[in-house]
Design an enzyme around this catalytic site. Structure first.
Site, PDB file in Angstrom:
ATOM      1  N   LYS A  53       0.845  -1.207   0.000  1.00  0.00           N
ATOM      2  CA  LYS A  53       0.000   0.000   0.000  1.00  0.00           C
ATOM      3  C   LYS A  53       0.881   1.257   0.000  1.00  0.00           C
ATOM      4  O   LYS A  53       0.604   2.224  -0.709  1.00  0.00           O
ATOM      5  CB  LYS A  53      -0.944  -0.023   1.210  1.00  0.00           C
ATOM      6  CG  LYS A  53      -2.044  -1.085   1.062  1.00  0.00           C
ATOM      7  CD  LYS A  53      -2.769  -1.402   2.364  1.00  0.00           C
ATOM      8  CE  LYS A  53      -3.736  -2.569   2.147  1.00  0.00           C
ATOM      9  NZ  LYS A  53      -4.397  -3.025   3.387  1.00  0.00           N
ATOM     10  N   GLN A  97      -4.294  -1.868   9.810  1.00  0.00           N
ATOM     11  CA  GLN A  97      -4.231  -3.172   9.137  1.00  0.00           C
ATOM     12  C   GLN A  97      -4.806  -4.275  10.031  1.00  0.00           C
ATOM     13  O   GLN A  97      -4.404  -4.421  11.181  1.00  0.00           O
ATOM     14  CB  GLN A  97      -2.771  -3.484   8.762  1.00  0.00           C
ATOM     15  CG  GLN A  97      -2.609  -4.747   7.955  1.00  0.00           C
ATOM     16  CD  GLN A  97      -3.290  -4.679   6.582  1.00  0.00           C
ATOM     17  OE1 GLN A  97      -3.163  -3.685   5.861  1.00  0.00           O
ATOM     18  NE2 GLN A  97      -4.038  -5.709   6.235  1.00  0.00           N
ATOM     19  N   ASP A 120     -10.990   2.687   4.515  1.00  0.00           N
ATOM     20  CA  ASP A 120     -11.329   1.271   4.372  1.00  0.00           C
ATOM     21  C   ASP A 120     -12.847   1.054   4.356  1.00  0.00           C
ATOM     22  O   ASP A 120     -13.321  -0.016   4.005  1.00  0.00           O
ATOM     23  CB  ASP A 120     -10.745   0.459   5.549  1.00  0.00           C
ATOM     24  CG  ASP A 120      -9.398  -0.158   5.206  1.00  0.00           C
ATOM     25  OD1 ASP A 120      -9.128  -0.369   4.008  1.00  0.00           O
ATOM     26  OD2 ASP A 120      -8.628  -0.440   6.156  1.00  0.00           O
TER      27      ASP A 120
END
Ligand code: NDP
Length: 306
Positions: A53, A97, A120
């Site tokens: 990412k 994460q 997200d």
């Protein structure tokens, strides 16, 4: 019939080109989109995801900051970190994460993220907005799947879509997106009776269960579009032979890395029956990261408008 392969890498590169252009417009106005990626513990897969990412940010002109915390981090410490990131004007997106170590209350952490920075799309406010078809942030993997269907002009309207898996990250939001596009949606899970029969009714079959090649030919209606979200590993030459035949690239993977990636769909059996399939790797995976970059750029654009 040999299925058409839907190329996620190609579609991701087109999305990336658009994102890079939007990003350069913002940067010209002195607002460089910024993504803070928080990594807790030493899960190797998580480390790899976060690194890729960060690389995507660098490639497209976004700023990124990776904050690595020890495995013993508490919920309170992580929530406090999120609060500081919420307050930073140079960070438009915050990504924590997953999975987090067991002692951390993941929901508490997700709920601490400012919904305007929740790139997200996991915060309940964004989940609610998605359910109600309002503007928010759509989770990256489901958004990537929809982008793939759009690119290949595979409309959902009026078609039967079957989603295998109901997780908050993939199955559930994807079911909502397909419903909003006027598909007739069936959501299946570990308690579904006769999964294969349910799957066979699909014009669009999405597999997001995390079970190696569980979707065999008896799951696939001839001509169906089969989207494989799963990412699993096979490690032996025997498994490679069963799933990929004598594919030299797969055997080379095993030699070099000790594993090769496979989805939830049996690649050869699905390819022989479906109209379209996605490869693993090179299908949904690259689209997930492309959508994260897009969401972060969108967060920066929205912050500019305020
Ligand atoms: P979860 O483990 O959170 O959810 C799995 C879902 O599949 C659950 O709803 C579960 O049912 C269902 N399920 C599990 N086993 C079966 C079975 N035998 N029959 C029917 N349903 C079953 O996984 P995720 O949604 O997070 O991920 C799914 C897969 O997608 C994984 O392989 C993951 O690695 C991959 N993934 C890929 C991404 C990408 O970028 N390509 C991004 C995110 C995930 P129940 O709810 O009843 O437990």
């Amino acid at each position: 019939m040999v299925a058409q392969v839907l190329d996620g890498t190609l579609v991701a590169s087109k999305l990336d080109a658009e994102t890079a252009e939007r990003c350069s417009h913002l940067t010209a106005r002195r607002v460089q989109p910024g993504l803070a990626a928080v990594l807790v513990g030493d899960n190797p897969a998580s480390r790899t995801y976060v690194a890729s990412k960060a690389r995507a940010c660098a490639r497209l002109g976004l700023r990124s900051e990776v904050i690595a915390l020890p495995s013993a981090t508490t919920t309170a410490e992580l929530v406090a970190l999120v609060a500081t990131l919420n307050a930073r004007a140079d960070m438009h997106g915050i990504l924590v994460q997953m999975p987090l170590p067991a002692q951390i209350d993941a929901q508490a952490v997700i709920q601490a993220i400012d919904p305007a920075k929740d790139v997200d799309g996991f915060h309940p406010v964004n989940v609610g907005r998605l359910a109600l078809k309002q503007d928010g942030f759509v989770p990256c993997t489901p958004a990537g799947v929809m982008a793939l269907l759009d690119y290949y002009d595979l409309p959902a309207r009026g078609r039967r879509a079957v989603v295998l898996g109901r997780s908050a990250i993939v199955g559930l939001p994807l079911s909502l997106l397909l419903l909003h596009r006027d598909a007739t949606v069936t959501v299946c899970h570990s308690r579904t009776a006769d999964l294969a029969a349910a799957a066979r009714s699909a014009d669009i079959l999405i597999a997001a269960i995390g079970r190696t090649a569980l979707v065999t030919e008896d799951f696939v209606r001839p001509g169906a579009t089969v989207i494989d979200v799963g990412i699993n590993r096979v490690t032996t030459r025997e498994e490679v032979a069963a799933y990929f035949g004598d594919d030299p690239a797969r055997l080379a993977d095993i030699e070099k890395k000790g594993y090769t990636l496979i989805g939830d769909v049996h690649p050869r059996q699905a390819a022989a029956r479906a109209g379209q399939v996605t490869p693993v790797p090179g299908g949904v995976g690259p689209l997930t990261i492309a959508m994260l970059m897009r969401n972060t750029t969108l967060a920066a654009e929205r912050a500019c408008r305020q």
